[in-house]
Motif scaffolding. Sequence first.
Motif, mmCIF file in Angstrom:
data_model
loop_
_atom_site.group_PDB
_atom_site.id
_atom_site.type_symbol
_atom_site.label_atom_id
_atom_site.label_comp_id
_atom_site.label_asym_id
_atom_site.label_seq_id
_atom_site.Cartn_x
_atom_site.Cartn_y
_atom_site.Cartn_z
ATOM 1 N N CYS A 192 0.883 -1.184 -0.034
ATOM 2 C CA CYS A 192 -0.047 0.132 0.055
ATOM 3 C C CYS A 192 0.937 1.282 -0.044
ATOM 4 N N GLY A 193 0.609 2.452 -0.855
ATOM 5 C CA GLY A 193 1.258 3.340 -0.981
ATOM 6 C C GLY A 193 1.138 4.007 -2.125
ATOM 7 N N PRO A 194 2.047 5.004 -2.592
ATOM 8 C CA PRO A 194 1.791 5.775 -3.815
ATOM 9 C C PRO A 194 1.764 4.588 -5.196
ATOM 10 N N ASP A 195 0.947 5.001 -6.172
ATOM 11 C CA ASP A 195 0.722 4.045 -7.276
ATOM 12 C C ASP A 195 1.732 3.618 -7.911
ATOM 13 N N PRO A 196 2.783 4.444 -8.275
ATOM 14 C CA PRO A 196 4.079 3.993 -8.846
ATOM 15 C C PRO A 196 4.999 3.008 -8.044
ATOM 16 N N MET A 197 4.740 3.236 -6.785
ATOM 17 C CA MET A 197 5.501 2.281 -5.750
ATOM 18 C C MET A 197 4.669 1.012 -5.920
ATOM 19 N N MET A 198 3.123 0.890 -5.922
ATOM 20 C CA MET A 198 2.662 -0.373 -5.931
ATOM 21 C C MET A 198 2.880 -1.137 -7.096
ATOM 22 N N LYS A 199 2.795 -0.237 -8.184
ATOM 23 C CA LYS A 199 3.131 -0.955 -9.591
ATOM 24 C C LYS A 199 4.331 -1.623 -9.508
ATOM 25 N N ALA A 200 5.492 -0.859 -8.947
ATOM 26 C CA ALA A 200 6.708 -1.363 -8.956
ATOM 27 C C ALA A 200 6.899 -2.825 -8.218
ATOM 28 N N LEU A 228 -20.496 4.834 -7.659
ATOM 29 C CA LEU A 228 -19.661 4.559 -8.449
ATOM 30 C C LEU A 228 -18.675 5.468 -9.153
ATOM 31 N N CYS A 229 -17.921 6.325 -8.179
ATOM 32 C CA CYS A 229 -17.276 7.234 -8.357
ATOM 33 C C CYS A 229 -15.669 6.723 -8.287
ATOM 34 N N CYS A 230 -15.370 5.882 -7.608
ATOM 35 C CA CYS A 230 -14.102 5.344 -6.872
ATOM 36 C C CYS A 230 -13.319 4.135 -7.704
ATOM 37 N N VAL A 231 -13.782 4.009 -9.036
ATOM 38 C CA VAL A 231 -13.739 2.805 -9.718
ATOM 39 C C VAL A 231 -12.150 2.594 -10.198
ATOM 40 N N THR A 232 -11.851 1.289 -10.301
ATOM 41 C CA THR A 232 -10.597 0.880 -10.947
ATOM 42 C C THR A 232 -10.947 -0.155 -11.832
ATOM 43 N N GLU A 233 -9.943 -0.162 -12.997
ATOM 44 C CA GLU A 233 -10.418 -1.160 -14.063
ATOM 45 C C GLU A 233 -9.627 -2.406 -13.815
ATOM 46 N N THR A 234 -10.524 -3.602 -14.103
ATOM 47 C CA THR A 234 -9.965 -4.872 -13.782
ATOM 48 C C THR A 234 -9.135 -5.394 -15.086
ATOM 49 N N ALA A 235 -8.612 -6.423 -14.942
ATOM 50 C CA ALA A 235 -8.002 -7.063 -16.094
ATOM 51 C C ALA A 235 -8.828 -7.273 -17.259
ATOM 52 N N ASN A 250 -5.983 -8.358 -5.479
ATOM 53 C CA ASN A 250 -4.932 -9.175 -6.047
ATOM 54 C C ASN A 250 -4.612 -8.281 -7.337
ATOM 55 N N VAL A 251 -3.341 -7.930 -7.401
ATOM 56 C CA VAL A 251 -2.848 -7.127 -8.563
ATOM 57 C C VAL A 251 -3.068 -7.754 -9.813
ATOM 58 N N LYS A 252 -3.356 -9.142 -9.873
ATOM 59 C CA LYS A 252 -3.232 -9.935 -11.208
ATOM 60 C C LYS A 252 -4.720 -9.727 -11.649
ATOM 61 N N ASN A 253 -5.722 -9.329 -10.944
ATOM 62 C CA ASN A 253 -6.908 -8.738 -11.438
ATOM 63 C C ASN A 253 -7.127 -7.369 -11.742
ATOM 64 N N LEU A 254 -5.990 -6.539 -11.802
ATOM 65 C CA LEU A 254 -6.048 -5.269 -11.900
ATOM 66 C C LEU A 254 -5.444 -4.815 -13.456
ATOM 67 N N ALA A 255 -5.998 -3.856 -14.105
ATOM 68 C CA ALA A 255 -5.522 -3.611 -15.502
ATOM 69 C C ALA A 255 -4.348 -2.752 -15.534
ATOM 70 N N TRP A 256 -3.628 -3.122 -14.454
ATOM 71 C CA TRP A 256 -2.357 -2.433 -14.246
ATOM 72 C C TRP A 256 -1.300 -2.442 -15.471
#
Lengths: 258, 302
Positions: A192-200, A228-235, A250-256
């Motif tokens: 948990c933390g800033p987006d770029p860190m979590m993605k790394a 429905l404002c806080c959405v994130t995109e899934t894989a 689980n990060v594998k379920n995200l469209a990162w």
Amino acid sequence: MKRIQDFKVAGYTWLNRDSYLIELESEQDLPGIAPGNFAEIKVPGNPGVFLRRPFSIFDVDYDYRVLSIFIKIIGEGTRALGSLNQGQPVSLIYPLGNTFSIPEKGPVLIIAGGSGMAPFLLLGKKLKERSVNATYLLGGRTSEDLHMIETFSDYGQVFASTEDGSAGTQGVVTDHEVLKDKTLPFRMIYTCGPDPMMKAVARLARQRNIPCEASLEHMMACGFGACLCCVTETAEGKNVCVCTEGPVFNVKNLAWQI
Amino acid sequence: MADLNVTIGDLKLKNPVTTASGTFAYGEEFKEFMDPGKLGGIFVKGLTLHNREGNPYPRMAETASGMLNSVGLQNKGVDHFIEEIFPRIKQFNTQIIANVNGSTIEDYIRVAEKLNGLGEMHAIELNISCPNVKEGGMAFGINPRSAREATEAVRKVYNKTLIVKLSPNVTDIAGMARIVEDAGADAVSLVNTFLGMAIDAEIRHPILSTVTGGLSGPCIKPLALRMVYDVYKAVSIPVIGMGGIMNAIDAIEFMLAGATAIQIGTANFTDPSVSLKVIDGITDYCKRHGVENIVELVGGLE
């Protein structure tokens, strides 16, 4: 079960210039709160702050009916919450959101950047209760951000890194040596933390074939799946609410793009 | 106790307090906080013919006394609603009203046709005022000719109460209300959100992924109240008022301006039980003012 409940300000612990713990006490019993759950707090007496603010629940004391919330000042709402009077009423909608999954066996690694450590004390307690060995890697810009090393050391080994090298290893968390040891058999990485860190972190976890769960911080209006404002995109290309489907994914379920 | 029953076309509401589309999901999300069965009605989240994922995040920005959103009608489509959701929520002891959207007139017709067969639903709200979709939506509601066409087309296939939701982003909302009345609407609801924008000066970037979005909350209340007042004077069909209602007195103000019923929107996000407080507050107001029947308040300015 989620509810609206009035609390009173019991006290503050200031951690550095812009971060504090606010303790909120209630006359009613508290419902069960799981690691990762959050609360939507109404900033009292401040019409300029229209919406509630979502925060991870940092700690809970069921006996004394006290919730502890970690807050970093980033704007008017978080500033106002830092200067309430003792006993002032505060309305919460909680407990909201899902929780982390816990493997049968450890060890697990927890990587938090700055205020991203907020959901991990309750997780640390849960892991200890389940006898799952946990290692903590806390990152910050300077030593000022690393105010929780002692707190977390009750729940496992703690490593630290700062960007300016004023505490722990100099650099970003993903460069830390604990991650370079390819023999470390982590069964789960939580972040948990800033987006770029979590993605790394997510990229690293994928390379090492370790499951990884991230707790996301998104802007919210309601916190319980209505706006429905806080959405994130899934894989799969779907938009899902961080407040109800998350905040833990689980990060594998995200469209990162990692 | 005052009689709170009101009638919109053939739709009977046990009280004038309803929740606005897009702010109350399908009602189920609020069950832990309040009993949806106490409401006059629930206008459920906007439906389209097919699944829509809506706009990318960020789709919300807080503003002074309100918020902007650009959700973009995220929903799983009308068939999913009819098969999966409606069978559950029709159990609530209240009126469920669908909010109908389309990119084309044909879309509106097909969604309305499907809902016409739904026995326990007695009204639809035709949304020609959503500002957050690229095609259709508000484009229909800001052009007199397409507003008429959309209303007439749906009127032909929907034989229960047809409510048309109006956009405030027009110069003459009363004229637009007369047009949809003439085209067969049984009632109008207003206002939808005002088109607005928020900028993050630090990064010199719009906050919303779509740049613009719809403004709602108490900041729009005076604007909405004026529009309800103007429309009430212009048409003979019932008006459903909304726009920044946060409490019972706000609701009473809308009724005095001419609303037969009201919708609570953005306030549901900050206090999910607010709608029941509004009902209690209206009851209290009626008692204090010796109002025996709530309809006495409709357009009841002195």
